[in-house]
Design a protein around this motif. Structure first.
Motif, PDB file in Angstrom:
ATOM      1  N   LEU A  93       0.834  -1.200   0.000  1.00  0.00           N
ATOM      2  CA  LEU A  93       0.000   0.000   0.000  1.00  0.00           C
ATOM      3  C   LEU A  93       0.873   1.257   0.000  1.00  0.00           C
ATOM      4  N   ASN A  94       1.912   1.241   0.814  1.00  0.00           N
ATOM      5  CA  ASN A  94       2.827   2.382   0.899  1.00  0.00           C
ATOM      6  C   ASN A  94       3.584   2.597  -0.414  1.00  0.00           C
ATOM      7  N   MET A  95       4.121   1.526  -0.970  1.00  0.00           N
ATOM      8  CA  MET A  95       4.942   1.624  -2.179  1.00  0.00           C
ATOM      9  C   MET A  95       4.137   2.101  -3.386  1.00  0.00           C
ATOM     10  N   THR A  96       2.869   1.735  -3.440  1.00  0.00           N
ATOM     11  CA  THR A  96       2.036   2.102  -4.582  1.00  0.00           C
ATOM     12  C   THR A  96       1.303   3.420  -4.374  1.00  0.00           C
ATOM     13  N   GLY A  97       1.331   3.929  -3.156  1.00  0.00           N
ATOM     14  CA  GLY A  97       0.593   5.156  -2.858  1.00  0.00           C
ATOM     15  C   GLY A  97      -0.871   4.912  -2.562  1.00  0.00           C
ATOM     16  N   ALA A  98      -1.285   3.657  -2.542  1.00  0.00           N
ATOM     17  CA  ALA A  98      -2.689   3.334  -2.270  1.00  0.00           C
ATOM     18  C   ALA A  98      -3.094   3.765  -0.866  1.00  0.00           C
ATOM     19  N   ASP A  99      -2.118   3.860   0.042  1.00  0.00           N
ATOM     20  CA  ASP A  99      -2.431   4.281   1.412  1.00  0.00           C
ATOM     21  C   ASP A  99      -2.830   5.756   1.483  1.00  0.00           C
ATOM     22  N   THR A 100      -2.657   6.494   0.388  1.00  0.00           N
ATOM     23  CA  THR A 100      -3.127   7.880   0.353  1.00  0.00           C
ATOM     24  C   THR A 100      -4.602   7.953  -0.027  1.00  0.00           C
ATOM     25  N   LEU A 101      -5.134   6.862  -0.559  1.00  0.00           N
ATOM     26  CA  LEU A 101      -6.552   6.784  -0.921  1.00  0.00           C
ATOM     27  C   LEU A 101      -7.374   6.117   0.164  1.00  0.00           C
ATOM     28  N   VAL A 102      -6.911   4.957   0.572  1.00  0.00           N
ATOM     29  CA  VAL A 102      -7.648   4.135   1.529  1.00  0.00           C
ATOM     30  C   VAL A 102      -7.063   4.346   2.920  1.00  0.00           C
ATOM     31  N   THR A 103      -7.910   4.710   3.871  1.00  0.00           N
ATOM     32  CA  THR A 103      -7.449   4.908   5.244  1.00  0.00           C
ATOM     33  C   THR A 103      -7.213   3.549   5.894  1.00  0.00           C
ATOM     34  N   VAL A 104      -6.100   3.454   6.620  1.00  0.00           N
ATOM     35  CA  VAL A 104      -5.710   2.202   7.269  1.00  0.00           C
ATOM     36  C   VAL A 104      -5.655   2.421   8.775  1.00  0.00           C
ATOM     37  N   TYR A 105      -6.274   1.505   9.529  1.00  0.00           N
ATOM     38  CA  TYR A 105      -6.265   1.545  10.991  1.00  0.00           C
ATOM     39  C   TYR A 105      -5.574   0.305  11.528  1.00  0.00           C
ATOM     40  N   GLY A 106      -4.981   0.437  12.706  1.00  0.00           N
ATOM     41  CA  GLY A 106      -4.275  -0.673  13.332  1.00  0.00           C
ATOM     42  C   GLY A 106      -5.196  -1.791  13.792  1.00  0.00           C
ATOM     43  N   THR A 107      -6.389  -1.419  14.247  1.00  0.00           N
ATOM     44  CA  THR A 107      -7.338  -2.425  14.732  1.00  0.00           C
ATOM     45  C   THR A 107      -8.738  -2.129  14.194  1.00  0.00           C
ATOM     46  N   VAL A 108      -9.572  -3.137  14.245  1.00  0.00           N
ATOM     47  CA  VAL A 108     -10.972  -2.975  13.845  1.00  0.00           C
ATOM     48  C   VAL A 108     -11.669  -2.006  14.793  1.00  0.00           C
ATOM     49  N   ALA A 109     -11.348  -2.089  16.087  1.00  0.00           N
ATOM     50  CA  ALA A 109     -11.967  -1.192  17.073  1.00  0.00           C
ATOM     51  C   ALA A 109     -11.629   0.262  16.776  1.00  0.00           C
ATOM     52  N   GLU A 110     -10.363   0.538  16.455  1.00  0.00           N
ATOM     53  CA  GLU A 110      -9.958   1.907  16.088  1.00  0.00           C
ATOM     54  C   GLU A 110     -10.746   2.390  14.881  1.00  0.00           C
ATOM     55  N   ALA A 111     -10.851   1.553  13.885  1.00  0.00           N
ATOM     56  CA  ALA A 111     -11.571   1.924  12.665  1.00  0.00           C
ATOM     57  C   ALA A 111     -13.034   2.224  12.971  1.00  0.00           C
ATOM     58  N   GLY A 112     -13.664   1.345  13.704  1.00  0.00           N
ATOM     59  CA  GLY A 112     -15.074   1.545  14.052  1.00  0.00           C
ATOM     60  C   GLY A 112     -15.283   2.788  14.874  1.00  0.00           C
ATOM     61  N   ASP A 113     -14.437   3.014  15.879  1.00  0.00           N
ATOM     62  CA  ASP A 113     -14.550   4.198  16.720  1.00  0.00           C
ATOM     63  C   ASP A 113     -14.386   5.470  15.904  1.00  0.00           C
ATOM     64  N   GLU A 114     -13.408   5.478  15.020  1.00  0.00           N
ATOM     65  CA  GLU A 114     -13.133   6.663  14.202  1.00  0.00           C
ATOM     66  C   GLU A 114     -14.264   6.934  13.222  1.00  0.00           C
ATOM     67  N   LEU A 115     -14.804   5.889  12.628  1.00  0.00           N
ATOM     68  CA  LEU A 115     -15.917   6.072  11.691  1.00  0.00           C
ATOM     69  C   LEU A 115     -17.132   6.654  12.391  1.00  0.00           C
ATOM     70  N   VAL A 116     -17.427   6.170  13.581  1.00  0.00           N
ATOM     71  CA  VAL A 116     -18.567   6.666  14.330  1.00  0.00           C
ATOM     72  C   VAL A 116     -18.321   8.096  14.799  1.00  0.00           C
ATOM     73  N   ALA A 117     -17.122   8.373  15.323  1.00  0.00           N
ATOM     74  CA  ALA A 117     -16.783   9.693  15.837  1.00  0.00           C
ATOM     75  C   ALA A 117     -16.819  10.756  14.741  1.00  0.00           C
ATOM     76  N   ASP A 118     -16.394  10.369  13.547  1.00  0.00           N
ATOM     77  CA  ASP A 118     -16.346  11.319  12.442  1.00  0.00           C
ATOM     78  C   ASP A 118     -17.634  11.337  11.625  1.00  0.00           C
ATOM     79  N   GLY A 119     -18.608  10.553  12.057  1.00  0.00           N
ATOM     80  CA  GLY A 119     -19.873  10.519  11.324  1.00  0.00           C
ATOM     81  C   GLY A 119     -19.745   9.884   9.959  1.00  0.00           C
ATOM     82  N   GLY A 120     -18.760   9.074   9.765  1.00  0.00           N
ATOM     83  CA  GLY A 120     -18.609   8.396   8.482  1.00  0.00           C
ATOM     84  C   GLY A 120     -17.193   8.397   7.994  1.00  0.00           C
ATOM     85  N   VAL A 121     -16.416   9.355   8.402  1.00  0.00           N
ATOM     86  CA  VAL A 121     -15.008   9.360   8.053  1.00  0.00           C
ATOM     87  C   VAL A 121     -14.244  10.012   9.152  1.00  0.00           C
TER      88      VAL A 121
END
Length: 121
Positions: A93-121
């Protein structure tokens, strides 16, 4: 021999749909992953977390599936993020630059918390 692919979806109380992908993501399994992801995305969930914990291998065809899923979600007004990305996949993802498009989280809980806190992003 590739590991048997699977996609297990879990709805988290209407806040996010978590899809755990497992097995090898390569040219042989890419059609399976596209079909399963499209089926799950058709449910209309507005927040999707792809949990890659159990992805044992990912080549360029697998990366293409992830980017395709992100584009499909984006076009539908859905937020799609990745969680628990294995180091080799993260490097791709880093080498191709795909990580600039798709957000990556360390854990599922982090991702879920962030999505809810940001209202979708």
């Amino acid at each position: 021999m590739t590991a048997e692919p699977s996609v297990q979806a879990t709805d988290t109380s209407g806040t996010s749909l978590i899809m755990q992908l497992s097995g090898d993501m390569d040219y042989e399994t890419a059609p399976f992953f596209r079909e399963r992801l499209l089926d799950e995305m058709a449910g209309g969930q507005r927040r999707l977390v792809l949990d890659l914990t159990a992805v044992s291998f990912c080549d360029s065809a697998g990366l293409n599936v992830l980017l395709w899923a992100w584009r499909q979600a984006d076009q539908a007004g859905t937020v799609l993020v990745l969680a628990c990305v294995p180091p080799k996949v993260q490097r791709m993802l880093n080498m191709t630059g795909a990580d600039t498009l798709v957000t990556v989280y360390g854990t599922v809980a982090e991702a879920g918390d962030e999505l809810v806190a940001d209202g979708g992003v």
